[in-house]
Design an enzyme around this catalytic site. Structure first.
Site, short mmCIF file in Angstrom:
data_model
loop_
_atom_site.label_atom_id
_atom_site.label_comp_id
_atom_site.label_asym_id
_atom_site.label_seq_id
_atom_site.Cartn_x
_atom_site.Cartn_y
_atom_site.Cartn_z
N ASN A 8 0.82 -1.20 0.00
CA ASN A 8 0.00 0.00 0.00
C ASN A 8 0.86 1.26 0.00
O ASN A 8 0.55 2.23 -0.70
CB ASN A 8 -0.95 0.01 1.20
CG ASN A 8 -2.07 -1.00 1.06
OD1 ASN A 8 -2.40 -1.43 -0.03
ND2 ASN A 8 -2.65 -1.39 2.18
N HIS A 13 -3.25 1.97 -2.34
CA HIS A 13 -4.27 1.04 -1.84
C HIS A 13 -5.01 0.31 -2.96
O HIS A 13 -5.42 -0.83 -2.79
CB HIS A 13 -5.26 1.78 -0.94
CG HIS A 13 -4.65 2.18 0.36
ND1 HIS A 13 -4.61 1.34 1.44
CD2 HIS A 13 -4.04 3.33 0.75
CE1 HIS A 13 -4.00 1.94 2.45
NE2 HIS A 13 -3.65 3.15 2.05
N GLU A 43 -4.22 -8.97 5.35
CA GLU A 43 -3.69 -9.82 4.28
C GLU A 43 -3.83 -11.29 4.62
O GLU A 43 -3.17 -12.14 4.05
CB GLU A 43 -2.21 -9.48 4.05
CG GLU A 43 -1.37 -9.71 5.27
CD GLU A 43 0.06 -9.23 5.14
OE1 GLU A 43 0.81 -9.42 6.10
OE2 GLU A 43 0.43 -8.70 4.09
#
Length: 123
Positions: A8, A13, A43
């Site tokens: 990110n 993002h 994640e």
């Protein structure tokens, strides 16, 4: 710093979200119709494999790991490199409550992350 945060921060993002979507798709394609998958954290995914032994679950986790490894993130998200999978596998025990099995799988997963990443470990 987590891999998701690094992605990110470096790519944004939207790219991180594409990577998560790609991994989710590959996990789903590696499962049977009765198996369940859910995004567990930023994640992390939680996969439930009903009526499966630890050995069968290890085979599924390896299948997922290989599927993700063969899809470079460059091809689908524009990132350089390959997305890796560290998986923890455990079997549901009769005395488990809603957190004990997940804690064991989490422990096995982190053992793989700290042991070099891109590994499947059982507890």
């Amino acid at each position: 710093m987590s891999a998701a945060k690094e992605v990110n921060d470096k790519y944004g993002h939207a790219v991180g979200h594409k990577a998560i979507e790609m991994v989710a798709k590959l996990i789903n394609e590696s499962l049977r119709s009765q198996d369940l998958v859910s995004r567990w954290g930023g994640e992390e995914f939680l996969v439930l494999l009903p009526q499966s032994s630890v050995n069968e679950a290890l085979q599924v986790a390896e299948r997922v790991r290989h599927a993700v490894g063969f899809h470079t993130s460059q091809a689908t998200t524009g990132m350089a490199g390959v997305i890796t999978v560290s998986a923890g596998v455990t079997e549901l025990r009769p005395d488990d409550d809603d957190t004990t099995a997940i804690s064991r799988a989490d422990f096995a997963m982190y053992r793989g992350k700290t042991g070099g990443q891109n590994q499947v470990n059982s507890y």
